[in-house]
Enzyme design. Structure first.
Site, PDB file in Angstrom:
ATOM      1  N   ASP A   1       0.938  -1.361   0.091  1.00 25.54           N
ATOM      2  CA  ASP A   1       0.123  -0.167  -0.124  1.00 25.54           C
ATOM      3  C   ASP A   1       0.783   1.315  -0.172  1.00 25.54           C
ATOM      4  OD1 ASP A   1      -2.561   1.422   0.460  1.00 25.54           O
ATOM      5  OD2 ASP A   1      -3.467  -0.232   1.576  1.00 25.54           O
TER       6      ASP A   1
ATOM      7  N   ASP B   1      -3.245   4.864  -2.497  1.00 20.63           N
ATOM      8  CA  ASP B   1      -4.095   5.176  -1.574  1.00 20.63           C
ATOM      9  C   ASP B   1      -4.526   6.598  -2.193  1.00 20.63           C
ATOM     10  OD1 ASP B   1      -5.077   4.941   1.384  1.00 20.63           O
ATOM     11  OD2 ASP B   1      -4.329   6.944   1.216  1.00 20.63           O
TER      12      ASP B   1
ATOM     13  N   GLU C   1      -6.773   3.478  -5.675  1.00 17.59           N
ATOM     14  CA  GLU C   1      -7.815   3.852  -4.879  1.00 17.59           C
ATOM     15  C   GLU C   1      -8.388   5.176  -5.327  1.00 17.59           C
ATOM     16  OE1 GLU C   1      -9.965   4.149  -0.667  1.00 17.59           O
ATOM     17  OE2 GLU C   1      -7.855   5.371  -1.059  1.00 17.59           O
TER      18      GLU C   1
ATOM     19  N   HIS D   1     -10.539  -2.850   3.914  1.00 17.81           N
ATOM     20  CA  HIS D   1     -10.415  -2.421   5.333  1.00 17.81           C
ATOM     21  C   HIS D   1     -11.327  -1.352   5.769  1.00 17.81           C
ATOM     22  CE1 HIS D   1      -7.905   0.027   2.797  1.00 17.81           C
ATOM     23  NE2 HIS D   1      -7.715   0.900   3.946  1.00 17.81           N
ATOM     24  N   ASP D   2     -11.978  -0.738   4.750  1.00 21.95           N
ATOM     25  CA  ASP D   2     -12.661   0.334   4.880  1.00 21.95           C
ATOM     26  C   ASP D   2     -14.203   0.177   5.063  1.00 21.95           C
ATOM     27  OD1 ASP D   2     -10.297   2.212   5.165  1.00 21.95           O
ATOM     28  OD2 ASP D   2     -10.251   2.586   3.161  1.00 21.95           O
TER      29      ASP D   2
HETATM   30  C1  GLC Z   1      -7.727   5.492   2.180  1.00 23.93           C
HETATM   31  C2  GLC Z   1      -7.350   4.059   2.999  1.00 23.93           C
HETATM   32  C3  GLC Z   1      -8.053   4.345   4.247  1.00 23.93           C
HETATM   33  C4  GLC Z   1      -7.280   5.896   5.038  1.00 23.93           C
HETATM   34  C5  GLC Z   1      -7.546   6.800   4.077  1.00 23.93           C
HETATM   35  C6  GLC Z   1      -6.553   7.905   4.442  1.00 23.93           C
HETATM   36  O1  GLC Z   1      -9.159   5.549   1.908  1.00 23.93           O
HETATM   37  O2  GLC Z   1      -8.086   3.251   2.439  1.00 23.93           O
HETATM   38  O3  GLC Z   1      -7.911   3.332   5.006  1.00 23.93           O
HETATM   39  O4  GLC Z   1      -8.116   6.068   6.124  1.00 23.93           O
HETATM   40  O5  GLC Z   1      -7.081   6.493   2.727  1.00 23.93           O
HETATM   41  O6  GLC Z   1      -5.296   7.672   4.218  1.00 23.93           O
END
Ligand code: GLC
Length: 541
Positions: free
Chosen positions: A97, A198, A240, A314-315
């Site tokens: 990541d 991310d 993402e 994980h979110d």
């Molecule tokens: C992304 C991650 C999340 C994190 C956010 C800020 O959305 O998946 O877990 O809190 O970015 O880094």
């Protein structure tokens, strides 16, 4: 030209909650190594590791203090190299990541940046002078409260779209970019196979114009990142991109220039919230709407782009809790969702525990939650006048801690994850839903996932076939994938009620009930995956 990963499946590991070998209640790298045979038996090809870097863990590692060092909580760089080596020996790839929209406030860049306005690192972050004694604008952060925080020493505001402890990097600064590229290339030189980027749709932002996702500089910055780090290396790069629509997804994943190999769009994970009110304003999921979104993306990326396929991470809540049924039809709905997703064109992602049909952990006491987003939003919603019961209902449905509880390996104490009390409560149903249990029952959700992963490797139509919508009852999802003379038909009942089926000639590859290819009705959450070769699947001549 084709994509090497078209028949691959990705498995996401949340290291804190995967397997603890040191007895500190937190998962670690040695725990991942220990479970490589497990992952190999499931058949996954690519492991995505949520952040392992040194971090104060304000956002569980998505706040990076040192990009080039392993968090001692998880182990050492030697442990990491061992993991890489052992995963490669088992023909599995490792992707890290990478959080380059922001760092932790403990990163040396930020510590320097806030020392003085003329510090060479000051411009690595986004600073603005106060306007009329207040912040430059009213931008709110994702984790509640303003996105601008005043810094006493420099007498300026810094920008952070996430927590106050996650200052956003200034992608306008060539020196910062060069430092990031060098860091990325050092990881690649170490032999890792790619990255999950991310919130990468945010790096093109213009904070003054409040254009954040898909901002005006996104194309130019992603292009440069690709040229300087990723191009022609056969990597696996997934972005993402919560704000991407089909147009952006196509533009960045086009086969002739795959700046990103695939992206995570968010359209299907926004369907159970009231539009414009954010993720905590719950709304029942409409299966028809879900089908519409999935089809739109399948068709939209068909010509040139490539999809990522995911229900959870994980979110996001657990797949069965959100899109299926947590109680009576837990296993049937878990299998149906798996089949529907893995049947589509794109690369499927499995989030740890999904292969067990795990449900949201739904902890009832606020004190048991650890995620800063949940703790902040509780206060925010209280101050907005929401009543306790409605807030807790939202948290039980949407808190990220629902999916972050330790992986249930067995019915042993602490679910076989650790020998001591873990950092987050074990899953309340671990005695019933765990790996040991799943492996002992050949009808379990786990074997269904294993079979799906294998099917994608075996059937060219699943890996690269053309996608077509099959007309069906509104709450039934039906489509075909065709390659040459082979067609694979996927028919899934998205509800707990019987629904009209579609008659298809061919061989049943996978189903979650006793096979009956010609039945007129689909049973609750029934799925059928049928293969037809060299003839018309629907009996038309
Ligand atoms: C992304 C991650 C999340 C994190 C956010 C800020 O959305 O998946 O877990 O809190 O970015 O880094």
């Amino acid at each position: 030209m084709s994509r090497w990963y078209e028949s691959s499946t990705v498995y996401q590991i949340y290291p804190m909650s995967f397997k603890d070998t040191t007895g500190n209640g937190i998962g670690d790298i040695k725990g991942i190594i220990e479970k490589l045979p497990y992952l190999e038996s499931l058949g996954v090809d690519i492991l995505w590791l949520s952040p392992l870097y040194v971090s104060p863990m304000d956002d569980n590692g998505y706040d990076i203090e040192d990009y080039e060092a392993i968090n001692p909580l998880f182990g050492t760089m030697d442990d990491f190299k061992m993991l890489l080596h052992q995963a490669h020996a088992r023909k599995m790839k490792i992707i890290m990541d990478l959080v380059i929209n922001h760092t932790s406030d403990e990163h040396v860049y930020f510590k320097q940046a806030r020392l003085a306005k003329n510090n060479p690192y000051h411009d690595y972050y986004i600073w603005r002078d106060p306007v009329n004694g207040g912040p430059p604008n009213d931008q709110q952060s994702v984790f509640s409260g303003p996105a601008w925080t005043f810094d006493e020493r420099t007498q300026q505001y810094y920008f952070h779209l996430f927590s106050t402890r996650q200052p956003d990097l200034n992608w306008d600064n060539p020196k910062l970019k060069a430092a990031l590229y060098a860091m990325i290339n050092r990881w690649l030189d170490l032999g890792i196979d790619g990255f999950r980027l991310d919130v990468i749709d945010l790096i093109g932002k213009d904070v003054d114009a409040k254009r954040l996702g898909c901002g005006p500089y996104l194309d130019e910055r992603l292009n440069e990142l690709y040229e300087r780090c990723f191009k022609d290396k056969g990597l696996f790069i997934v972005g993402e991109t919560p704000t991407f629509g089909i147009e952006e997804a196509n533009r960045f994943t086009a086969l002739k220039r795959p700046i990103l190999d695939m992206v995570f769009h968010f359209q299907h994970v926004g369907l159970d919230e009231r539009p414009g009110e954010g993720k905590w304003a719950l709304k029942p999921l409409d299966p028809e709407a879900l089908k519409t979104v999935l089809f739109k993306w399948q068709l939209g990326l068909q010509e040139d782009g490539w999809n990522s396929l995911y229900w959870s991470n994980h979110d996001q809540p657990r797949a069965v809790s959100r899109f299926g049924c947590e109680s009576t039809y837990r296993e049937q709905s878990a299998k149906m969702l798996a089949g529907v997703l893995h049947g589509m064109r794109g690369t499927p992602f499995i989030y740890q525990g999904e292969e067990l049909g795990l449900t949201n952990s739904k902890m009832t006491n606020l004190e048991d939650y650890r995620d800063l987003e949940t703790l902040n939003v509780y206060k925010e919603l209280k101050s907005k006048g929401w009543d306790e019961a409605t807030i807790m209902e939202a948290i039980k449905a949407k808190s990220r801690d629902n999916v972050r509880t330790p992986m249930p390996w067995s019915s042993q104490p602490y679910s076989g994850f650790s020998t001591v009390k873990p950092w987050l409560k074990t899953h309340p149903k671990y005695q019933e839903i765990n790996v040991e249990e799943a492996l002992s029952d050949t009808q379990s959700v786990w074997y269904f996932y294993r079979d799906l992963i294998a099917l994608r490797k075996k059937e060219a139509a699943l890996a690269r076939g053309r996608f077509e919508v099959l007309s069906s009852a509104p709450q039934v999802i039906a489509y075909t994938r065709t390659e040459g003379l082979e067609t694979i038909t996927v028919i899934g009942n998205l509800t707990h009620q019987a629904q009209p089926s579609i008659s298809v000639k061919g061989t049943m590859l996978l189903t979650n009930y006793k096979p009956n290819a010609r039945a007129k009705m689909l049973r609750p959450y029934e799925i059928k995956i049928i293969k037809t070769t060299g003839e018309d699947a629907y009996g038309n001549h």
